[in-house]
Design a protein around this motif. Structure first.
Motif, PDB file in Angstrom:
ATOM      1  N   ALA A 154       0.879  -1.162   0.000  1.00 33.96           N
ATOM      2  CA  ALA A 154       0.000   0.000   0.000  1.00 33.96           C
ATOM      3  C   ALA A 154       0.916   1.211   0.000  1.00 33.96           C
ATOM      4  N   TRP A 155       1.317   1.632  -1.213  1.00 31.13           N
ATOM      5  CA  TRP A 155       2.342   2.652  -1.404  1.00 31.13           C
ATOM      6  C   TRP A 155       1.704   4.042  -1.495  1.00 31.13           C
ATOM      7  N   LEU A 156       2.255   4.966  -0.740  1.00 28.69           N
ATOM      8  CA  LEU A 156       1.752   6.341  -0.768  1.00 28.69           C
ATOM      9  C   LEU A 156       2.101   7.014  -2.089  1.00 28.69           C
ATOM     10  N   PHE A 157       1.223   7.901  -2.572  1.00 31.93           N
ATOM     11  CA  PHE A 157       1.652   8.883  -3.576  1.00 31.93           C
ATOM     12  C   PHE A 157       1.092  10.238  -3.168  1.00 31.93           C
ATOM     13  N   HIS A 158       1.937  11.266  -3.275  1.00 32.59           N
ATOM     14  CA  HIS A 158       1.600  12.544  -2.656  1.00 32.59           C
ATOM     15  C   HIS A 158       2.425  13.676  -3.268  1.00 32.59           C
ATOM     16  N   ASP A 159       1.996  14.889  -2.979  1.00 35.85           N
ATOM     17  CA  ASP A 159       2.738  16.092  -3.354  1.00 35.85           C
ATOM     18  C   ASP A 159       3.923  16.218  -2.403  1.00 35.85           C
ATOM     19  N   HIS A 160       5.132  16.258  -2.954  1.00 32.37           N
ATOM     20  CA  HIS A 160       6.318  16.276  -2.098  1.00 32.37           C
ATOM     21  C   HIS A 160       6.665  17.670  -1.591  1.00 32.37           C
ATOM     22  N   ARG A 161       5.912  18.690  -1.934  1.00 31.55           N
ATOM     23  CA  ARG A 161       5.970  19.919  -1.165  1.00 31.55           C
ATOM     24  C   ARG A 161       5.248  19.592   0.146  1.00 31.55           C
ATOM     25  N   GLU A 162       5.902  19.746   1.255  1.00 34.02           N
ATOM     26  CA  GLU A 162       5.331  19.206   2.495  1.00 34.02           C
ATOM     27  C   GLU A 162       3.993  19.853   2.852  1.00 34.02           C
ATOM     28  N   LYS A 163       3.765  21.090   2.421  1.00 36.53           N
ATOM     29  CA  LYS A 163       2.462  21.687   2.708  1.00 36.53           C
ATOM     30  C   LYS A 163       1.359  21.001   1.916  1.00 36.53           C
ATOM     31  N   GLY A 164       1.710  20.296   0.864  1.00 37.42           N
ATOM     32  CA  GLY A 164       0.717  19.586   0.066  1.00 37.42           C
ATOM     33  C   GLY A 164       0.101  18.400   0.773  1.00 37.42           C
ATOM     34  N   ILE A 165       0.685  17.976   1.903  1.00 37.49           N
ATOM     35  CA  ILE A 165       0.102  16.874   2.675  1.00 37.49           C
ATOM     36  C   ILE A 165      -0.559  17.409   3.950  1.00 37.49           C
ATOM     37  N   THR A 166      -0.971  18.687   3.911  1.00 39.46           N
ATOM     38  CA  THR A 166      -1.670  19.286   5.038  1.00 39.46           C
ATOM     39  C   THR A 166      -3.042  19.779   4.598  1.00 39.46           C
ATOM     40  N   THR A 167      -3.931  19.911   5.569  1.00 39.04           N
ATOM     41  CA  THR A 167      -5.246  20.514   5.351  1.00 39.04           C
ATOM     42  C   THR A 167      -5.383  21.664   6.336  1.00 39.04           C
ATOM     43  N   ASP A 168      -5.376  22.867   5.814  1.00 35.02           N
ATOM     44  CA  ASP A 168      -5.366  24.082   6.645  1.00 35.02           C
ATOM     45  C   ASP A 168      -4.227  24.015   7.650  1.00 35.02           C
ATOM     46  N   GLY A 169      -3.073  23.515   7.185  1.00 38.25           N
ATOM     47  CA  GLY A 169      -1.875  23.439   8.006  1.00 38.25           C
ATOM     48  C   GLY A 169      -1.759  22.208   8.867  1.00 38.25           C
ATOM     49  N   MET A 170      -2.776  21.343   8.892  1.00 37.55           N
ATOM     50  CA  MET A 170      -2.760  20.154   9.738  1.00 37.55           C
ATOM     51  C   MET A 170      -2.393  18.925   8.921  1.00 37.55           C
ATOM     52  N   SER A 171      -1.388  18.214   9.376  1.00 35.30           N
ATOM     53  CA  SER A 171      -0.973  16.966   8.732  1.00 35.30           C
ATOM     54  C   SER A 171      -1.401  15.805   9.637  1.00 35.30           C
ATOM     55  N   GLU A 172      -1.857  14.694   9.122  1.00 35.01           N
ATOM     56  CA  GLU A 172      -1.838  14.272   7.730  1.00 35.01           C
ATOM     57  C   GLU A 172      -3.110  14.760   7.036  1.00 35.01           C
ATOM     58  N   GLY A 173      -2.952  15.211   5.812  1.00 32.06           N
ATOM     59  CA  GLY A 173      -4.086  15.714   5.073  1.00 32.06           C
ATOM     60  C   GLY A 173      -3.683  15.940   3.633  1.00 32.06           C
ATOM     61  N   GLY A 174      -4.279  16.945   3.017  1.00 31.03           N
ATOM     62  CA  GLY A 174      -3.902  17.315   1.661  1.00 31.03           C
ATOM     63  C   GLY A 174      -4.286  16.288   0.620  1.00 31.03           C
ATOM     64  N   SER A 175      -3.525  16.293  -0.469  1.00 35.70           N
ATOM     65  CA  SER A 175      -3.899  15.536  -1.662  1.00 35.70           C
ATOM     66  C   SER A 175      -3.298  14.133  -1.715  1.00 35.70           C
ATOM     67  N   MET A 176      -2.779  13.633  -0.616  1.00 38.65           N
ATOM     68  CA  MET A 176      -2.103  12.337  -0.702  1.00 38.65           C
ATOM     69  C   MET A 176      -3.097  11.177  -0.753  1.00 38.65           C
TER      70      MET A 176
END
Length: 574
Positions: A443-465
């Protein structure tokens, strides 16, 4: 007051402060948040039937199985393939589409599929203010409890914007992103925009082969490029306009509103247009609502690939999206968006994949694969910044940029894919376990490697991953079976994204990284205040003593001088 009393008070304060300081050095107890107190959501949307996951045939349309836990409505897929004018009323009623939402007619080239396609779109507001309700309506959550204001192009629907009279949740057709439109080279396509919104809008066919003017419609008065500054006037509320094209080149394209583009596109008025290669009997899934897995791929795609996915990345600014939640007066919204909002000072806060942020991306936007497959991925970045999508455990090959196929000898295989705003990439993902294309099942992650891209309103884990999930790593509901007993359910709570949950409280039995309780004794801020007061008290006391002593000295000197003066007078009389 005698000096000895002041000194006694000072000594008592010092002793008390020292005792409290010692107590403050003791660490507070750990307070754990009780999971039973959390507003826990089902990890799969309970309103979606598990039967939708099965491979099936509806209205003669073969629909592939979907392994994710929240698949598309198969009746909707059948309607998108056949057209709402070519299906039974019972199937249409299962979709929520208007009877004229997708019209397919005229096999012009005689190859067994319709070549004249008409698609009707509306402009819908999500999570916006209303004078009739205290909150926002219709609601659309991109993650648990996260409801940014948004605008979308949506297929023409029948019935209510909400699920029913008792719900304020948007019906399933009204969502981010704007739907993927899929047609064939040579099709005569008309997109009819019915402006059901309170602002003017247009559609620009970005990268799509289309004429500048549409002379067949209104004598060419309105143009066909969607740009108010050069091509046409704004489409005002309550009006409709036809955009027509007959594409000559296949590829992954883009459509978006071109009115006040810096805000309208960012609010969500953007979607993918896929031009497929012409093949006989090529009945296409003309709309892919929510993007993701294409469950009825084109003939040309099936010739080369096992599966196809549409991946639409978008980002939104909290300051911008909240404007429509402050007012229900279009004049105030126009003022704040067009004259007060400054894009050059903006920051993106919400990062989405196919209109959702983690963990909701696990419901419908995982790439589900099996060993030794060849998968086609079509990607669009409609956000305002570069993104860098990283595929764990895999290296994919870029075959197309902006719909243009690259020379095979120049095609690049890599594991980070940079995409500029408005750019599209076509990728080939191979699951051959050769250490290059794939490292094996998982179960391999794929995500935006700009670290803010894995946040939602600054909270991780979130974003487009999301994940590249091998089927053997999915449970019976279609969610990933993660390793080492990790519990993904914690992310399906509002409290997590409200920053009320210590994210590591359950890593060990002692809860060593849980939330600290109330510290005993004086807290450091109060302690410092007391120290400052004591220091001030000491300085005041010293000044008082100095003044008091000075007065005593002055009195003594005056007495001495008086005695001396008196003694001199006595001697003179003698």
């Amino acid at each position: 007051m005698p000096t000895r009393y002041f000194m006694a008070i000072l000594a008592a304060c010092s002793i008390a402060l020292s005792a409290n300081a010692q107590a403050s050095l003791k660490l507070p107890e750990t307070v754990k948040v009780n999971p039973a107190a959390l507003d826990m959501e089902p990890m799969c949307d309970p309103k979606i039937s598990p039967a939708w996951r099965k491979a099936q045939v509806i209205e003669g349309v073969k629909i592939e199985a979907s392994d994710v836990c929240s698949p598309d409505n198969p009746h909707l897929i059948a309607a998108a393939v056949k057209g709402t004018n070519n299906i039974s009323m019972s199937t249409l009623m299962e979709t929520g589409l208007s009877p004229d939402a997708i019209i397919k007619t005229d096999d012009i080239d005689g190859d067994g599929d319709p070549d004249r396609i008409t698609i009707k779109l509306e402009v819908i507001e999500l999570n916006g203010r209303t004078p009739d309700f205290e909150g926002v309506i219709p609601t659309y959550d991109i993650a648990p409890g996260i409801q940014p204001g948004a605008w979308v192009f949506a297929p023409k629907t029948s019935g209510m914007s909400t699920e029913n009279f008792e719900s304020i949740r948007a019906n399933s057709l009204l969502r981010l992103p704007s739907p993927v439109i899929r047609v064939e080279v040579g099709d005569i396509v008309q997109i009819v925009l019915e402006n059901t919104h309170y602002f003017p809008h247009t559609i620009h066919l970005h990268g799509v082969d289309h004429p500048f003017s549409h002379h067949e419609y209104g004598g060419g008065k309105y143009g066909n490029d969607g740009v108010p500054q050069t091509s046409e006037i704004n489409l005002m509320p309550g009006e409709r306009r036809v955009y027509e094209f007959q594409p000559r080149q296949a590829g992954t394209m883009f459509y978006h509103c071109h009115v006040q583009t810096h805000t309208h596109l960012a609010m969500g008025l953007a979607g993918m247009i896929i031009i497929e290669e012409n093949r006989p009997n090529n009945w296409l899934q003309t709309l892919n609502i929510g993007a993701g897995h294409v469950r009825h791929p084109s003939v040309a795609v099936k010739e080369q690939f096992d599966k196809e996915y549409d991946l639409h990345y978008h980002a939104m600014d909290k300051e911008l999206t909240s404007i429509i939640q402050k007012y229900n007066d279009p004049r105030l919204i126009a003022r704040d968006m067009n004259r007060r909002y400054d894009l050059t000072d903006a920051t993106e806060d919400y990062y989405t994949l196919n209109g959702l942020s983690f963990p909701y991306t696990l419901r419908e936007s995982m790439i589900v694969v099996e060993p030794d497959q060849k998968i086609k991925l079509r990607m669009l970045n409609s956000g305002g910044e570069f993104i860098a999508i990283h595929t764990h455990g895999h290296k994919a090959t870029i075959t197309h940029y902006d719909g243009i196929e690259q020379n095979p000898v120049a095609q690049i295989t890599r594991d980070v894919f940079d995409m500029a705003p408005a750019q599209r990439l076509d990728l080939v993902l191979k699951t051959v376990n050769d250490g290059l294309h794939s490292y094996g099942s998982g179960a391999w992650l794929f995500h935006d490697h700009r670290e803010k891209g894995i946040t939602t309103d600054g909270m991780s884990e979130g974003g487009s991953m999301s994940m590249i999930a091998y089927k053997s790593y999915l449970d019976e509901t279609g969610l990933p079976k993660v390793a080492h007993g990790i519990d993904l359910s914690v992310y399906f709570t509002k409290e997590y994204y409200q920053r009320r949950l210590p994210i590591w409280q359950d890593l060990d039995e002692t809860g060593s990284l849980g939330a600290p309780g109330v510290r005993s004794g004086i807290d450091p801020e109060t302690q410092q205040t007391v120290i400052n007061l004591i220091i001030g008290f000491v300085f005041g006391l010293l000044i008082y003593l100095a003044i008091a002593r000075k007065q005593q000295v002055r009195g003594a000197m005056t007495g001495i001088f008086s005695k001396l003066k008196g003694s001199k007078g006595s001697n003179a009389n003698d």
